[in-house]
Design an enzyme around this catalytic site. Structure first.
Site, short mmCIF file in Angstrom:
data_model
loop_
_atom_site.label_atom_id
_atom_site.label_comp_id
_atom_site.label_asym_id
_atom_site.label_seq_id
_atom_site.Cartn_x
_atom_site.Cartn_y
_atom_site.Cartn_z
CG ASN A 1 23.56 13.59 16.07
OD1 ASN A 1 24.58 14.11 16.54
ND2 ASN A 1 23.02 13.98 14.93
N GLY B 1 22.39 14.36 1.13
CA GLY B 1 23.54 15.24 0.93
C GLY B 1 24.83 14.51 1.26
N PRO C 1 26.29 24.73 4.23
CG PRO C 1 25.24 26.79 4.55
CD PRO C 1 25.04 25.32 4.74
CE1 TYR D 1 19.84 23.34 17.75
CE2 TYR D 1 21.99 22.30 17.46
CZ TYR D 1 20.75 22.34 18.07
OH TYR D 1 20.43 21.40 19.02
CB ALA E 1 15.82 24.24 20.56
CB SER F 1 23.58 20.45 20.90
OG SER F 1 23.96 19.85 19.68
CB THR G 1 18.15 8.55 11.74
OG1 THR G 1 17.43 9.51 12.51
CG2 THR G 1 19.61 8.52 12.13
CG LEU H 1 13.45 18.91 26.90
CD1 LEU H 1 12.72 17.58 26.74
CD2 LEU H 1 14.92 18.67 27.19
CD GLU I 1 25.68 20.05 14.93
OE1 GLU I 1 25.92 21.03 14.21
OE2 GLU I 1 26.04 18.90 14.63
CG ASP J 1 15.07 14.64 23.10
OD1 ASP J 1 14.90 13.79 22.19
OD2 ASP J 1 16.17 15.15 23.36
P1 NDP Z 1 12.39 18.71 18.37
O1 NDP Z 1 12.70 19.58 17.21
O2 NDP Z 1 11.70 17.39 18.13
O3 NDP Z 1 11.44 19.53 19.39
C1 NDP Z 1 11.62 20.90 19.60
C2 NDP Z 1 10.52 21.40 20.52
O4 NDP Z 1 10.69 22.82 20.72
C3 NDP Z 1 9.09 21.22 19.97
O5 NDP Z 1 8.25 20.85 21.04
C4 NDP Z 1 8.75 22.63 19.49
O6 NDP Z 1 7.36 22.90 19.46
C5 NDP Z 1 9.43 23.46 20.56
N1 NDP Z 1 9.62 24.85 20.19
C6 NDP Z 1 10.25 25.34 19.08
N2 NDP Z 1 10.21 26.68 19.07
C7 NDP Z 1 9.55 27.07 20.20
C8 NDP Z 1 9.19 28.32 20.74
N3 NDP Z 1 9.51 29.48 20.14
N4 NDP Z 1 8.51 28.34 21.91
C9 NDP Z 1 8.16 27.19 22.53
N5 NDP Z 1 8.46 25.97 22.06
C10 NDP Z 1 9.15 25.90 20.90
O7 NDP Z 1 13.73 18.49 19.19
P2 NDP Z 1 14.26 17.19 20.01
O8 NDP Z 1 13.17 16.68 20.85
O9 NDP Z 1 14.99 16.30 19.07
O10 NDP Z 1 15.40 17.86 20.91
C11 NDP Z 1 15.07 18.42 22.19
C12 NDP Z 1 16.12 19.45 22.56
O11 NDP Z 1 17.39 18.84 22.62
C13 NDP Z 1 16.28 20.61 21.57
O12 NDP Z 1 16.61 21.76 22.31
C14 NDP Z 1 17.45 20.18 20.70
O13 NDP Z 1 18.08 21.31 20.14
C15 NDP Z 1 18.30 19.49 21.74
N6 NDP Z 1 19.18 18.44 21.25
C16 NDP Z 1 18.67 17.42 20.50
C17 NDP Z 1 19.47 16.38 20.10
C18 NDP Z 1 18.94 15.26 19.27
O14 NDP Z 1 19.75 14.53 18.70
N7 NDP Z 1 17.63 15.07 19.20
C19 NDP Z 1 20.89 16.34 20.50
C20 NDP Z 1 21.32 17.45 21.31
C21 NDP Z 1 20.48 18.45 21.68
P3 NDP Z 1 6.43 22.56 18.15
O15 NDP Z 1 5.99 21.14 18.32
O16 NDP Z 1 5.34 23.57 18.26
O17 NDP Z 1 7.30 22.76 16.93
P1 GDR Z 2 22.48 17.09 12.98
O1 GDR Z 2 21.38 16.04 12.46
O2 GDR Z 2 22.70 18.19 12.02
O3 GDR Z 2 23.67 16.27 13.40
O4 GDR Z 2 21.74 17.71 14.25
P2 GDR Z 2 20.87 15.68 11.00
O5 GDR Z 2 20.22 14.34 11.13
O6 GDR Z 2 20.05 16.77 10.40
O7 GDR Z 2 22.22 15.56 10.13
C1 GDR Z 2 23.21 14.58 10.43
C2 GDR Z 2 24.24 14.54 9.29
O8 GDR Z 2 23.64 13.95 8.13
C3 GDR Z 2 24.04 14.71 7.00
N1 GDR Z 2 23.05 14.56 5.91
C4 GDR Z 2 21.76 14.94 5.97
N2 GDR Z 2 21.05 15.49 6.97
C5 GDR Z 2 19.73 15.74 6.73
N3 GDR Z 2 18.99 16.26 7.72
N4 GDR Z 2 19.14 15.49 5.53
C6 GDR Z 2 19.84 14.95 4.48
O9 GDR Z 2 19.29 14.72 3.41
C7 GDR Z 2 21.22 14.65 4.72
N5 GDR Z 2 22.20 14.10 3.96
C8 GDR Z 2 23.30 14.05 4.70
C9 GDR Z 2 24.13 16.14 7.53
O10 GDR Z 2 24.88 16.95 6.62
C10 GDR Z 2 24.78 15.91 8.88
O11 GDR Z 2 26.17 15.81 8.73
C11 GDR Z 2 20.99 16.93 15.17
C12 GDR Z 2 19.83 17.79 15.70
O12 GDR Z 2 18.97 16.98 16.45
C13 GDR Z 2 20.35 18.89 16.59
O13 GDR Z 2 19.24 19.57 17.21
C14 GDR Z 2 21.23 18.26 17.68
O14 GDR Z 2 21.75 19.27 18.52
C15 GDR Z 2 22.37 17.48 17.02
O15 GDR Z 2 21.80 16.46 16.21
C16 GDR Z 2 23.26 16.82 18.06
#
Ligand code: NDP
Ligand code: GDR
Length: 323
Positions: A181, A214, A282, A152, A85, A128, A193, A83, A130, A14
Site C-alpha cells: 500500500n 470498518g 466479505p 481484485y 486498474a 500488488s 488513509t 498502472l 493483495e 501513481d
Molecule cells: P488509482 O485507482 O488511483 O488509478 C487507477 C487508474 O486506472 C486511473 O487512472 C483510472 O482512470 C484508470 N482506469 C481504470 N479503469 C480503466 C480502464 N478500463 N481503461 C483505462 N484506464 C482505466 O490507482 P493507483 O494510482 O493507486 O494505483 C496504480 C496501480 O497500482 C493500479 O493498478 C493499482 O491496482 C496498483 N497498486 C496500487 C497500490 C496502492 O497502494 N496505491 C499498491 C499496489 C498496486 P480514471 O481516472 O478514468 O478512473
Molecule cells: P487495500 O486498501 O484494500 O489494502 O488496497 P484500503 O485502504 O481500501 O483498505 C486497507 C484496510 O483498511 C480497512 N478498512 C477500511 N478500508 C476502507 N477503504 N474504508 C474503510 O472505511 C475501512 N475501514 C477499515 C480495510 O478493510 C483494509 O483492511 C489498496 C489498494 O490501493 C489496492 O489497489 C492495492 O493493490 C493494495 O492497497 C496494496
C-alpha cells in the site's frame, strides 16, 4: 534523444506522480485516458501537480485492444507503465467480472499491444501485495506463495503471471513491481488513509462530526506513492527484467494510523470514531508486511518517507482543500 514513456492510469495517484518524475527527467510522457462524461475532472491530480499541459493524452480503454495498439503505435514508447486498474478492493466484490476484465485481462491487452506494435519497449506491471492475501509467511518477499482474498487480488495475480510469461515466452523486458500500500495527498478518497485524513480535516474545521470505519484491526505496510514510483522507474532501467517487492518493512494497524491523523490536529479518535459493520469486507486481508531486501540491494531503492510524515502531509493537504 529524450526517452518516451507511455503510462496507462495516468489520471490515478501513481500515474500523476510517475508522470511528474519522468517529466523531471526529461521524458516525453504520453498518458492513456478513458472517455468519461465528466470532461476536465479526470486530470485533477495532474492539475494539482501543475503538469496537465506537459502530458500528451491518448484516448483508449484497457478493455479495447485495438485502442491500445493505436496508443503504442502513436507514442512509440521506450517504456510502458501499466498502472490502470479497477483498483478498489471493496468494489471488486460488487464488480468481479469488470475487475477481472480491466485489472486482469486488461493488463494482457496492454502487453499484447506492446508485443504487436513496440516489442522492444520495457514494460512495467503494477502488481500488488493483495496477491499475498491470506499470508503464507510473516514477511512477504518475491518467493512467498500467493493466496489472493478478493476478485481484485485474483485479477492482479493473473496479470502478474502473464507478465512473467511474456518475459519468458517472448523475451519481452517485462517487470512486475509487487507494491505494498502506498498513499499520498492524491490518494483516492475511498481508500482508508485518505478517508481518515479527509475526515480529520473536516472535523477539525467543524464541518463533520463523525468518522465511520470498518475493520480497524487490519494491518498494512504503508509507504508514500512519491517514493514508490521511483522503484517502478528503476526496474525498467535494469539490464534484465525481474519481479520486485516494494515495501517499507513496517506494519501498522488502521487503528494506530487513525491515532496519528487525529493526534496531528490535537484531537482524540474516541470522540468521533464509529465502527460500522457494513464496512467490513466479505473476506479480509488481516496483515501485510513486505520484505524489500531485493529492491534495496538490486535497485538501490529505499523509502524516504515515514508513515507519520505522510499522514501529517495528507491531513495538512486536506485542511487546505476544505478551508
Ligand atoms: P488509482 O485507482 O488511483 O488509478 C487507477 C487508474 O486506472 C486511473 O487512472 C483510472 O482512470 C484508470 N482506469 C481504470 N479503469 C480503466 C480502464 N478500463 N481503461 C483505462 N484506464 C482505466 O490507482 P493507483 O494510482 O493507486 O494505483 C496504480 C496501480 O497500482 C493500479 O493498478 C493499482 O491496482 C496498483 N497498486 C496500487 C497500490 C496502492 O497502494 N496505491 C499498491 C499496489 C498496486 P480514471 O481516472 O478514468 O478512473
Ligand atoms: P487495500 O486498501 O484494500 O489494502 O488496497 P484500503 O485502504 O481500501 O483498505 C486497507 C484496510 O483498511 C480497512 N478498512 C477500511 N478500508 C476502507 N477503504 N474504508 C474503510 O472505511 C475501512 N475501514 C477499515 C480495510 O478493510 C483494509 O483492511 C489498496 C489498494 O490501493 C489496492 O489497489 C492495492 O493493490 C493494495 O492497497 C496494496
Amino acid at each position: 534523444m529524450a526517452p518516451t514513456a507511455l503510462i496507462t492510469g495516468i489520471t490515478g495517484q501513481d500515474g500523476a506522480y510517475l508522470a511528474q518524475m519522468l517529466l523531471g527527467k526529461g521524458y516525453n510522457v504520453y498518458g492513456v485516458v478513458r472517455r468519461s462524461s465528466h470532461f476536465g475532472i479526470a486530470d485533477h491530480r495532474l492539475r494539482w501537480l501543475k503538469i496537465e499541459k506537459d502530458v500528451k493524452f491518448l484516448d483508449a480503454n484497457l478493455t479495447d485492444l485495438s485502442s491500445l495498439i493505436r496508443c503504442v503505435e502513436t507514442a512509440k514508447p521506450d517504456e510502458v507503465y501499466n498502472l490502470a486498474a479497477q483498483s478498489f478492493v471493496a468494489s471488486s466484490w460488487q464488480q468481479p467480472i469488470l475487475t477481472g476484465n480491466v485489472t486482469g485481462v486488461g493488463a494482457a491487452n496492454v502487453m499484447e499491444a506492446v508485443r504487436i506494435a513496440q516489442p522492444t519497449a520495457h514494460f512495467y506491471q503494477a502488481s500488488s501485495s493483495e496477491m499475498f492475501g491470506l499470508i503464507q509467511e510473516a514477511h512477504q518477499n518475491e518467493r512467498t506463495p500467493f493466496y489472493p482474498r478478493s476478485p481484485y487480488g485474483a485479477a492482479k495475480l493473473y496479470a502478474h503471471w502473464m507478465t512473467v510469461n511474456y518475459r519468458e515466452s517472448f523475451g519481452m523486458h517485462a517487470s512486475s513491481g509487487i507494491l505494498f500500500n502506498h498513499e499520498s495527498p492524491l490518494r483516492g478518497i475511498e481508500f482508508v488513509t485518505r478517508k481518515v485524513t479527509d475526515a480529520v480535516a473536516r472535523i477539525k474545521l467543524g464541518k463533520l462530526n463523525e468518522l465511520r470505519l470498518g475493520n480497524i484491526d487490519a494491518k498494512r505496510d504503508w509507504g508514500h506513492a512519491r517514493d514508490y514510483v521511483e522503484a517502478m522507474w528503476l526496474m525498467l532501467q535494469q539490464e534484465k527484467p525481474d519481479d520486485y517487492v516494494v515495501a517499507t518493512g513496517r506494519t501498522v494497524s488502521v487503528r494506530d494510523m487513525v491515532e496519528i491523523a487525529f493526534g496531528h490536529v490535537g484531537l482524540k479518535p474516541a470522540d468521533y470514531l464509529v465502527i460500522d459493520p457494513e464496512l467490513f469486507r466479505p473476506a479480509e486481508v488481516d496483515i501485510l508486511l513486505g520484505d524489500p531486501t531485493k529492491a534495496k540491494q538490486a535497485l538501490g531503492w529505499q523509502p524516504k518517507t515515514t508513515l507519520e510524515e505522510m499522514i501529517c502531509e495528507m491531513v495538512d493537504a486536506d485542511i487546505v482543500r476544505h478551508s
